[in-house]
Design a protein around this motif. Structure first.
Motif, PDB file in Angstrom:
ATOM      1  N   MET C  89      -8.177  -7.043   6.764  1.00  0.00           N
ATOM      2  CA  MET C  89      -7.704  -5.722   7.180  1.00  0.00           C
ATOM      3  C   MET C  89      -7.405  -4.853   5.962  1.00  0.00           C
ATOM      4  O   MET C  89      -7.787  -3.685   5.908  1.00  0.00           O
ATOM      5  CB  MET C  89      -6.439  -5.853   8.036  1.00  0.00           C
ATOM      6  CG  MET C  89      -6.704  -6.372   9.429  1.00  0.00           C
ATOM      7  SD  MET C  89      -5.151  -6.501  10.394  1.00  0.00           S
ATOM      8  CE  MET C  89      -4.710  -4.761  10.557  1.00  0.00           C
ATOM      9  N   ALA C  92     -10.557  -3.678   4.350  1.00  0.00           N
ATOM     10  CA  ALA C  92     -11.205  -2.625   5.142  1.00  0.00           C
ATOM     11  C   ALA C  92     -10.477  -1.294   4.953  1.00  0.00           C
ATOM     12  O   ALA C  92     -11.100  -0.233   4.820  1.00  0.00           O
ATOM     13  CB  ALA C  92     -11.225  -3.032   6.618  1.00  0.00           C
ATOM     14  N   MET C  93      -9.137  -1.345   4.911  1.00  0.00           N
ATOM     15  CA  MET C  93      -8.363  -0.118   4.744  1.00  0.00           C
ATOM     16  C   MET C  93      -8.568   0.466   3.341  1.00  0.00           C
ATOM     17  O   MET C  93      -8.607   1.683   3.162  1.00  0.00           O
ATOM     18  CB  MET C  93      -6.884  -0.399   5.013  1.00  0.00           C
ATOM     19  CG  MET C  93      -6.605  -0.647   6.504  1.00  0.00           C
ATOM     20  SD  MET C  93      -5.062  -1.569   6.796  1.00  0.00           S
ATOM     21  CE  MET C  93      -3.863  -0.283   6.510  1.00  0.00           C
ATOM     22  N   MET C  94      -8.710  -0.422   2.344  1.00  0.00           N
ATOM     23  CA  MET C  94      -8.992   0.060   0.990  1.00  0.00           C
ATOM     24  C   MET C  94     -10.366   0.720   0.957  1.00  0.00           C
ATOM     25  O   MET C  94     -10.547   1.773   0.350  1.00  0.00           O
ATOM     26  CB  MET C  94      -8.941  -1.100  -0.003  1.00  0.00           C
ATOM     27  CG  MET C  94      -7.520  -1.551  -0.310  1.00  0.00           C
ATOM     28  SD  MET C  94      -7.466  -3.037  -1.360  1.00  0.00           S
ATOM     29  CE  MET C  94      -8.199  -2.397  -2.881  1.00  0.00           C
ATOM     30  N   ASP C  96     -11.960   2.122   3.497  1.00  0.00           N
ATOM     31  CA  ASP C  96     -11.850   3.401   4.214  1.00  0.00           C
ATOM     32  C   ASP C  96     -11.324   4.505   3.297  1.00  0.00           C
ATOM     33  O   ASP C  96     -11.642   5.680   3.471  1.00  0.00           O
ATOM     34  CB  ASP C  96     -10.871   3.278   5.398  1.00  0.00           C
ATOM     35  CG  ASP C  96     -11.492   2.540   6.583  1.00  0.00           C
ATOM     36  OD1 ASP C  96     -12.720   2.307   6.565  1.00  0.00           O
ATOM     37  OD2 ASP C  96     -10.738   2.190   7.511  1.00  0.00           O
ATOM     38  N   ASN C  97     -10.472   4.139   2.367  1.00  0.00           N
ATOM     39  CA  ASN C  97      -9.887   5.125   1.453  1.00  0.00           C
ATOM     40  C   ASN C  97     -10.658   5.220   0.138  1.00  0.00           C
ATOM     41  O   ASN C  97     -10.182   5.821  -0.813  1.00  0.00           O
ATOM     42  CB  ASN C  97      -8.422   4.768   1.167  1.00  0.00           C
ATOM     43  CG  ASN C  97      -7.521   5.145   2.329  1.00  0.00           C
ATOM     44  OD1 ASN C  97      -7.160   6.296   2.444  1.00  0.00           O
ATOM     45  ND2 ASN C  97      -7.231   4.193   3.200  1.00  0.00           N
ATOM     46  N   ALA C  99     -10.991   3.208  -2.132  1.00  0.00           N
ATOM     47  CA  ALA C  99     -10.303   2.606  -3.273  1.00  0.00           C
ATOM     48  C   ALA C  99     -11.230   1.543  -3.869  1.00  0.00           C
ATOM     49  O   ALA C  99     -11.945   0.865  -3.145  1.00  0.00           O
ATOM     50  CB  ALA C  99      -8.988   1.963  -2.817  1.00  0.00           C
TER      51      ALA C  99
END
Lengths: 158, 158, 158
Positions: C89, C92-94, C96-97, C99
């Motif tokens: 997770m 995936a969030m990194m 999405d941003n 990063a």
């Protein structure tokens, strides 16, 4: 003037206590002034398993004292503990490399005159008595730790 | 000139947040300048459980937000958590000793003017909105933290 | 004179390695002198999964090497790992941003000339060979780390 190392040992993990004591011993051998402030779980390593007493303790303090590690040998690893298997492997590998044990390093800092401070608030909350802990330990308050740390060249929270 | 304390609170553990806030309160009482940079899991303590919103969040951010602690009371212990039992024991022992709670200490740093910084990259990645967090928090970048830390007498990573 | 940042990376957690490398990259971009001392679990991120060899290792060292993370991608999270789900997770969030990944940040410190030191005692105990680790790593002793840290403006234990 000597350089000064200030460690705050908060963790109750075997490997983190080990790294704190290795740094403290190494620094003392290099003529640095060294102090360690033991707080919270960091106090467990200073418990003498032969001097644990339940006098004047609340039921909660007795339970907490019984459930938590009693002295250096009972501390778990921070990573890969695997119910103690990882720790046994690490100890065997240290022994293969003739590295000193955690207890050796603890004796080392005492002999080398490293200043050993215990956090008053932690000792009070956990219900430890001074007699149950390493005799060289001096109990001080957080503000005294901060004063000592502010005059140090290196401060680490472990 | 006043001594200066710089804390980087990375951990989302109850006991580590507690020690960070105790040090910050104690230092502020001793007239030190104090700043705390909250990064990654350290941001959880600043979530206001009454202001959590799912507006403008990806599915992943919503899931992550729902699975993670919402405010100081939901943080677990770093050691001996035992699904929350260890934490209840610690809270009871703190109460027996009339020690303030984590929330008291958090209110304390706000009242004493401790500078509270949040890590921009962490806030972005975790999808937190400014309105969901403690209003006194100022969002800054890692380079600003480093500048502040380099001018401090004590820096600790907790 | 440039400000100087000294990191001791002890942890083998993905998120702690990430924060160490983000701070190191950011400091190097701001013209600070930066060094990282990798000790114990912190060495895992420097293992090259394609160069792992069992030559000249004890049975214990082979087992330990096989059970532990091989390179940056295999490190677990310090919190909320959930057998790897939490880490997926976060990744995936990194993403999405937009990063960078942990490997990007590791390449970044190499390119920016951050000094990368490995702890001799840890390397010896864990039985790692120099060829199995990042080629830019220089193996030094704890006393050399302390000397470097004492001349730094910021020291953090991660």
């Amino acid at each position: 003037m000597n350089k000064k190392l200030s460690l705050l040992l908060f963790s109750g993990d075997y490997d983190k206590a080990l790294v704190a004591l290795i740094l403290a011993n190494t620094a003392a051998e290099a003529d640095m002034d060294v102090s360690i402030f033991f707080a919270f779980w960091g106090l467990f390593i200073l418990r003498d398993p032969d001097k644990i007493s339940n006098d004047d303790k609340t039921t909660m303090e007795k339970m907490f004292g019984a459930m938590t590690p009693k002295g250096p040998e009972e501390l778990p690893l921070s990573h890969m503990n695997f119910s103690g298997l990882g720790k046994k492997m690490l100890e065997a590998m240290m022994s293969d490399n003739e590295a000193p044990t955690l207890e050796n390093f603890l004796n080392g800092v005492v002999k080398k005159g490293v200043k050993l401070y215990g956090c008053k608030l932690s000792v009070d909350i956990m219900g430890f008595k001074k007699e149950e802990l390493l005799p060289q330990l001096e109990i001080i308050e957080a503000k005294d730790y901060l004063k000592d740390a502010a005059s140090s060249d290196i401060q680490l929270f472990i």
